[in-house]
Write a protein that holds these residues in place. Structure first.
Motif, short mmCIF file in Angstrom:
data_model
loop_
_atom_site.label_atom_id
_atom_site.label_comp_id
_atom_site.label_asym_id
_atom_site.label_seq_id
_atom_site.Cartn_x
_atom_site.Cartn_y
_atom_site.Cartn_z
N LEU A 1 0.83 -1.20 0.00
CA LEU A 1 0.00 0.00 0.00
C LEU A 1 0.86 1.25 0.00
CD1 LEU A 1 -2.92 1.09 0.21
CD2 LEU A 1 -2.66 1.03 2.70
N GLY A 2 0.83 2.00 -1.10
CA GLY A 2 1.56 3.25 -1.18
C GLY A 2 0.68 4.41 -0.79
N TYR A 3 1.30 5.50 -0.33
CA TYR A 3 0.55 6.66 0.13
C TYR A 3 1.29 7.92 -0.24
CZ TYR A 3 -1.43 10.04 3.46
OH TYR A 3 -2.00 11.15 4.04
N VAL A 4 0.64 8.79 -1.00
CA VAL A 4 1.20 10.09 -1.35
C VAL A 4 0.38 11.16 -0.64
CG1 VAL A 4 1.75 11.72 -3.18
CG2 VAL A 4 1.97 9.26 -3.60
N SER A 5 0.95 11.75 0.39
CA SER A 5 0.26 12.79 1.14
C SER A 5 0.40 14.13 0.41
CB SER A 5 0.82 12.89 2.55
OG SER A 5 2.13 13.43 2.53
N GLN A 6 -0.21 15.16 0.97
CA GLN A 6 -0.11 16.48 0.36
C GLN A 6 1.24 17.12 0.59
OE1 GLN A 6 -3.50 19.17 0.80
NE2 GLN A 6 -4.72 17.49 1.62
N PHE A 7 2.01 16.60 1.54
CA PHE A 7 3.26 17.24 1.91
C PHE A 7 4.40 16.23 1.85
CE2 PHE A 7 -0.27 19.13 4.27
CZ PHE A 7 -0.24 20.42 3.75
N LEU A 8 5.54 16.69 1.38
CA LEU A 8 6.73 15.86 1.27
C LEU A 8 7.44 15.82 2.61
CD1 LEU A 8 8.67 14.25 -0.58
CD2 LEU A 8 9.85 16.42 -1.03
N ARG A 9 7.57 14.63 3.19
CA ARG A 9 8.25 14.47 4.47
C ARG A 9 9.43 13.53 4.27
NH1 ARG A 9 2.72 13.30 5.77
NH2 ARG A 9 1.65 15.07 6.76
N VAL A 10 10.61 14.10 4.17
CA VAL A 10 11.81 13.30 3.92
C VAL A 10 12.95 13.81 4.79
CG1 VAL A 10 11.18 12.70 1.55
CG2 VAL A 10 12.46 14.80 1.99
N VAL A 11 14.04 13.04 4.82
CA VAL A 11 15.21 13.43 5.58
C VAL A 11 15.83 14.67 4.94
CG1 VAL A 11 17.50 12.72 6.33
CG2 VAL A 11 15.64 11.04 6.25
N PRO A 12 16.14 15.70 5.72
CA PRO A 12 16.73 16.92 5.15
C PRO A 12 18.09 16.65 4.50
CG PRO A 12 15.96 17.27 7.41
CD PRO A 12 15.91 15.79 7.17
N ARG A 13 18.42 17.52 3.55
CA ARG A 13 19.74 17.55 2.90
C ARG A 13 20.03 16.32 2.05
NH1 ARG A 13 20.32 19.68 7.88
NH2 ARG A 13 21.07 17.74 8.78
N VAL A 14 18.99 15.55 1.71
CA VAL A 14 19.14 14.42 0.79
C VAL A 14 18.69 14.88 -0.59
CG1 VAL A 14 18.41 12.07 0.23
CG2 VAL A 14 18.78 12.72 2.61
N PRO A 15 19.49 14.67 -1.63
CA PRO A 15 19.11 15.12 -2.98
C PRO A 15 17.79 14.50 -3.44
CG PRO A 15 21.43 14.51 -2.92
CD PRO A 15 20.85 14.08 -1.61
N ALA A 16 17.09 15.22 -4.27
CA ALA A 16 15.79 14.76 -4.75
C ALA A 16 15.88 13.39 -5.42
CB ALA A 16 15.20 15.78 -5.72
N LEU A 17 16.93 13.17 -6.20
CA LEU A 17 17.08 11.89 -6.88
C LEU A 17 17.14 10.74 -5.88
CD1 LEU A 17 17.45 10.48 -9.62
CD2 LEU A 17 19.92 10.78 -9.34
N ASP A 18 17.89 10.91 -4.81
CA ASP A 18 18.01 9.85 -3.80
C ASP A 18 16.74 9.71 -2.97
OD1 ASP A 18 20.58 9.19 -4.59
OD2 ASP A 18 21.51 10.66 -3.26
N VAL A 19 16.02 10.82 -2.79
CA VAL A 19 14.73 10.76 -2.08
C VAL A 19 13.78 9.82 -2.80
CG1 VAL A 19 12.64 12.11 -1.60
CG2 VAL A 19 14.87 12.99 -0.92
N VAL A 20 13.78 9.88 -4.13
CA VAL A 20 12.88 9.01 -4.91
C VAL A 20 13.47 7.60 -5.03
CG1 VAL A 20 11.78 8.70 -7.16
CG2 VAL A 20 12.01 10.99 -6.19
#
Length: 227
Positions: A90-109
Motif C-alpha cells: 500500500l503506497g501513500y502520497v500525502s499532500q506534503f513531502l516528508r523526507v530526511v533533510p539535505r538528501v538530494p531529490a534523486l536519492d529521495v525518490v
C-alpha cells in the motif's frame, strides 16, 4: 463503545471500503469526534479525507495480505512482517513531502526502490526517468527538495509514490499545487497505473481531475449535512 472509539473504528472501515472500491473521490469532510485522544489534544477534531488516508495507510495494509500473496493473521504477525506488508502493498502520497533533510531529490525518490532491494544504480536510473516525466529538470536532481517550490515538492512526492508500483495507491490531493501542464502529466500517470492494474484511491477537489481519473465516487458529507 465510547464515541471516540466508534469514530476511530468507523474511519478505519471507511478506509477499507475506499481501498476495496477502486478509484474513489471524497470531499474533505466527515464527522467530528469530541475529545478525540489524538496527540494529547482535547476538543473537537474533524475526521477529514486526509486523516482517513492516514488511517488507511497505517491499518488497511495489514488486512491486504503479505507480499507473497498469502493470507496473513495480522493479530499474531511480527512488527517486521506488518512493516513489510505496508512497504510492499500500500503506497501513500500525502499532500506534503516528508523526507530526511539535505538528501538530494534523486536519492529521495530512489530510496523507495533501494529499500525494497533494488540495486542503487538501477533505482537512481528509474528515479531519474520518473522525475523527468514529472518535469523536474536534471539540474534539480542533486538538490534537496526542501529548497523546491510547493509544486516541485509535490511532484517529487508523487515520484516516490509511483516508482514502487504498489498494488494499491492512496493519493491525497495529487494535483493541488500543480499547474495545468503538470496536472495533465499526473492524470496520465494515474490512468496508466490503473491500466496496469493498480487500485488508485484519491481525494480530489479538482472536478476536471476527478472526472478524468475516477471510476467510482465516494462522497463524505459533513456531520450537520448528514444528520
Amino acid at each position: 463503545m465510547k464515541l471516540h472509539q466508534l469514530a476511530w473504528a468507523t474511519a478505519v472501515v471507511v478506509g477499507i471500503q475506499m481501498v476495496l472500491a477502486g478509484v474513489i473521490v471524497g470531499e474533505d469532510a466527515g464527522f467530528v469526534c469530541p475529545n478525540w485522544p489524538l496527540c494529547g489534544k482535547a476538543g473537537p477534531v474533524p475526521v477529514t479525507g486526509s486523516l482517513i488516508f492516514e488511517l488507511a495507510h497505517r491499518f488497511v495494509a495489514a488486512l491486504l495480505g503479505d507480499p507473497a500473496g498469502e493470507l496473513l493473521d495480522i493479530a499474531t504477525a511480527t512488527p517486521r512482517t506488518v512493516l513489510a506488508v505496508r512497504q510492499d502493498t500500500l503506497g501513500y502520497v500525502s499532500q506534503f513531502l516528508r523526507v530526511v533533510p539535505r538528501v538530494p531529490a534523486l536519492d529521495v525518490v530512489a530510496e523507495v526502490l533501494v529499500a525494497r532491494g533494488t540495486a542503487p544504480e538501477r533505482a537512481r536510473e528509474a528515479a531519474t526517468a520518473l522525475l523527468l516525466q514529472l518535469n523536474i529538470s536534471r539540474r534539480l536532481h542533486d538538490i534537496p527538495p526542501a529548497t523546491f517550490s510547493g509544486g516541485e515538492q509535490q511532484r517529487v512526492n508523487l515520484a516516490r509514490g509511483f516508482i514502487a508500483g504498489y498494488p494499491v495507491l492512496l493519493l491525497d490531493e495529487p494535483t493541488a499545487s500543480l499547474d495545468a501542464e503538470n496536472r495533465r502529466v499526473v492524470v496520465r500517470m494515474i490512468q496508466q497505473a490503473k491500466a496496469h492494474g493498480t487500485a488508485i484511491v484519491a481525494i480530489c477537489h479538482d472536478a476536471d481531475v476527478r472526472d478524468a481519473i475516477a471510476d467510482r465516487l465516494f462522497s463524505l458529507s459533513p456531520l450537520e449535512d448528514a444528520a
